[in-house]
Design a protein around this motif. Sequence first.
Motif, PDB file in Angstrom:
ATOM      1  N   UNK A   1       0.845  -1.186   0.000  1.00  0.00           N
ATOM      2  CA  UNK A   1       0.000   0.000   0.000  1.00  0.00           C
ATOM      3  C   UNK A   1       0.887   1.244   0.000  1.00  0.00           C
ATOM      4  N   UNK A   2       0.527   2.176  -0.823  1.00  0.00           N
ATOM      5  CA  UNK A   2       1.308   3.407  -0.929  1.00  0.00           C
ATOM      6  C   UNK A   2       0.926   4.381   0.173  1.00  0.00           C
ATOM      7  N   UNK A   3       1.925   5.054   0.711  1.00  0.00           N
ATOM      8  CA  UNK A   3       1.680   6.068   1.742  1.00  0.00           C
ATOM      9  C   UNK A   3       1.390   7.386   1.042  1.00  0.00           C
ATOM     10  N   UNK A   4       0.322   8.083   1.462  1.00  0.00           N
ATOM     11  CA  UNK A   4      -0.002   9.373   0.838  1.00  0.00           C
ATOM     12  C   UNK A   4       1.136  10.375   0.989  1.00  0.00           C
ATOM     13  N   UNK A   5       1.275  11.231  -0.005  1.00  0.00           N
ATOM     14  CA  UNK A   5       2.260  12.313   0.039  1.00  0.00           C
ATOM     15  C   UNK A   5       1.546  13.612   0.367  1.00  0.00           C
ATOM     16  N   UNK A   6       2.123  14.363   1.289  1.00  0.00           N
ATOM     17  CA  UNK A   6       1.575  15.664   1.673  1.00  0.00           C
ATOM     18  C   UNK A   6       2.626  16.731   1.414  1.00  0.00           C
ATOM     19  N   UNK A   7       2.158  17.929   1.116  1.00  0.00           N
ATOM     20  CA  UNK A   7       3.039  19.088   0.989  1.00  0.00           C
ATOM     21  C   UNK A   7       2.913  19.900   2.260  1.00  0.00           C
ATOM     22  N   UNK A   8       4.050  20.189   2.891  1.00  0.00           N
ATOM     23  CA  UNK A   8       4.079  21.021   4.089  1.00  0.00           C
ATOM     24  C   UNK A   8       4.657  22.368   3.690  1.00  0.00           C
ATOM     25  N   UNK A  26       5.864  11.882   3.208  1.00  0.00           N
ATOM     26  CA  UNK A  26       4.982  10.718   3.099  1.00  0.00           C
ATOM     27  C   UNK A  26       4.411  10.434   4.480  1.00  0.00           C
ATOM     28  N   UNK A  27       3.093  10.569   4.624  1.00  0.00           N
ATOM     29  CA  UNK A  27       2.455  10.337   5.924  1.00  0.00           C
ATOM     30  C   UNK A  27       0.970  10.104   5.729  1.00  0.00           C
ATOM     31  N   UNK A  28       0.428   9.139   6.470  1.00  0.00           N
ATOM     32  CA  UNK A  28      -0.994   8.825   6.389  1.00  0.00           C
ATOM     33  C   UNK A  28      -1.829   9.607   7.397  1.00  0.00           C
ATOM     34  N   UNK A  29      -1.167  10.110   8.465  1.00  0.00           N
ATOM     35  CA  UNK A  29      -1.885  10.845   9.503  1.00  0.00           C
ATOM     36  C   UNK A  29      -1.093  12.087   9.908  1.00  0.00           C
ATOM     37  N   UNK A  69      -5.136  12.699   3.168  1.00  0.00           N
ATOM     38  CA  UNK A  69      -5.255  12.108   1.839  1.00  0.00           C
ATOM     39  C   UNK A  69      -4.027  12.435   0.994  1.00  0.00           C
ATOM     40  N   UNK A  70      -3.807  11.658  -0.038  1.00  0.00           N
ATOM     41  CA  UNK A  70      -2.708  11.947  -0.950  1.00  0.00           C
ATOM     42  C   UNK A  70      -2.913  13.336  -1.533  1.00  0.00           C
ATOM     43  N   UNK A  71      -1.842  14.116  -1.566  1.00  0.00           N
ATOM     44  CA  UNK A  71      -1.925  15.470  -2.103  1.00  0.00           C
ATOM     45  C   UNK A  71      -2.344  16.515  -1.096  1.00  0.00           C
TER      46      UNK A  71
END
Length: 83
Positions: A1-8, A26-29, A69-71
């Motif tokens: 399963x791919x971990x969602x990518x977030x922009x900080x 990369x973080x799910x939470x 969520x991803x993105x």
Amino acid sequence: RLVPMATVRYFAAAAEAAGTEQEQVAAATLGGLLADLRGRHDARLTRVLEVSSILHDGRYVSDPATPLPDGAVLDVLPPFAGG
């Protein structure tokens, strides 16, 4: 399963402490994201994170279990002087 990518996105003192204005994580939470940031930066950013507001899609979030969520785009807003 791919971990969602977030922009900080970092603002003011947070950008200074992180040494960048933006990075991908990369973080799910929210809790996972904050742990990753503390691990990749020094204690200065950890101190700034402790007093900053975190916004996800323009809304304040603080629960470490908040799913990302991803993105996702998160803004780190330290306290600002003045006002």
